[in-house]
Design an enzyme around this catalytic site. Structure first.
Site, PDB file in Angstrom:
ATOM      1  N   THR A   1      -0.100  -1.931  11.310  1.00  0.00           N
ATOM      2  CA  THR A   1       1.142  -1.913  10.175  1.00  0.00           C
ATOM      3  C   THR A   1       2.157  -0.479   9.940  1.00  0.00           C
ATOM      4  OG1 THR A   1      -0.166  -2.067   8.137  1.00  0.00           O
ATOM      5  CG2 THR A   1       0.490  -4.092   9.407  1.00  0.00           C
TER       6      THR A   1
ATOM      7  N   THR B   1       5.083   4.013  12.465  1.00  0.00           N
ATOM      8  CA  THR B   1       6.409   4.422  12.835  1.00  0.00           C
ATOM      9  C   THR B   1       5.892   5.875  12.405  1.00  0.00           C
ATOM     10  OG1 THR B   1       8.021   4.724  10.499  1.00  0.00           O
ATOM     11  CG2 THR B   1       7.786   2.892  11.826  1.00  0.00           C
TER      12      THR B   1
ATOM     13  N   SER C   1      -9.414   4.393   0.568  1.00  0.00           N
ATOM     14  CA  SER C   1      -8.922   6.275   0.419  1.00  0.00           C
ATOM     15  C   SER C   1     -10.479   7.111  -0.498  1.00  0.00           C
ATOM     16  CB  SER C   1      -7.774   7.022  -0.423  1.00  0.00           C
ATOM     17  OG  SER C   1      -8.115   7.255  -1.161  1.00  0.00           O
TER      18      SER C   1
ATOM     19  N   TYR D   1      -1.848   4.491  -7.349  1.00  0.00           N
ATOM     20  CA  TYR D   1      -2.760   3.845  -5.967  1.00  0.00           C
ATOM     21  C   TYR D   1      -4.282   3.943  -5.651  1.00  0.00           C
ATOM     22  CZ  TYR D   1      -2.926   5.898  -1.868  1.00  0.00           C
ATOM     23  OH  TYR D   1      -3.636   6.134  -0.233  1.00  0.00           O
TER      24      TYR D   1
END
Length: 255
Positions: free
Chosen positions: A11, A14, A140, A153
């Site tokens: 996912t 791009t 992360s 985040y």
């Protein structure tokens, strides 16, 4: 874990980490499917790497997720699901009432965390049916210690980290063969991190480490600064927090 001959769904494939992963997995002899929200970017990725299969799909949209599953099932299924899609909002000053706080947090949580759960739930039975299936979730380095410039985040990635550990343990308890990997990157030089004045690594370096970890069945793959921050946060959480949040960052929040 063997990569050659596997079919992998990435996912957010791009650009940045996702596109680099697609490139390297193809080079390893895998079949790669990527998703993204922008059809032009999907077309551009396919022009760069004609062997790719590209499907337009939004990780935050439940209907898109179901349609993605249906298309992948028609294509014969996948062996590895790589939940790479992620977003990070603009710096937030949580000390000042701001209507953007909830909007940013909801978007980050829906894509970074809930989007992964949504796809894992859809694809888990398919992955269980494979001789060697796997899930890769991206957390992360700031899932260990919060960064004041990106608090929500960090929270979304901490949620991913705890969920990944629990999912792995649950699948082991029910004797499932599905492997669950956690990739914990430092700051990676991508569009999302432009303007962050910190040392970065390239997407190529990160994906090199990911593939090496997958081959060795290393289920928690901490790369670069992520290794150090993990150790420091265990030894001295407060000092680590102060290092990660210098006074210069405070001035940015007040600007």
């Amino acid at each position: 874990m063997e990569i050659k001959g596997k079919t992998i769904l990435i996912t957010g494939g791009t650009a940045g980490i996702g596109q680099e992963a697609a490139k390297q997995f193809l080079a390893e002899g895998a079949k790669v499917i990527i998703t993204g929200r922008n059809q032009d970017k999907l077309n551009a990725a396919q022009q760069l790497y004609p062997a790719l299969t590209a499907i337009k799909s939004d990780a935050a949209n439940a209907d898109d997720a179901q349609l993605l599953y249906n298309k992948v099932e028609e294509m014969g299924g996948i062996d590895i699901l790589y939940n790479n899609a992620g977003v990070m909002g603009a710096p937030l000053n949580l000390g000042i009432a701001n209507a953007k706080h909830f909007e940013v947090a909801a978007n980050e949580m829906n894509i970074n965390y809930l989007g992964a759960i949504r796809l894992n739930n859809l694809f888990i039975e398919m992955l269980k049916s494979r001789n060697e299936g796997a899930i890769i979730n991206t957390s992360s380095f700031i899932s260990y210690v919060p960064l004041n410039l990106a608090p929500t985040y960090c929270a979304s990635k901490a949620a991913v980290r705890f969920y990944t550990v629990s999912l792995r343990n649950h699948l082991q308890l029910i004797k499932s063969k599905v492997k669950v990997f956690e990739l914990s990157p430092p700051i990676v030089a991508t569009e999302m991190t432009e303007g962050i004045d910190q040392k970065t690594i390239t997407p190529e370096q990160l994906v090199n480490a990911l593939i090496a970890g997958i081959r060795k069945d290393k289920f928690t793959i901490r790369v670069g600064l992520s290794k150090l921050l993990y150790i420091f946060s265990r030894l001295s959480p407060w000092i680590t927090f102060k290092i990660l949040n210098p006074k210069a960052n405070a001035r940015l929040l007040q600007a």
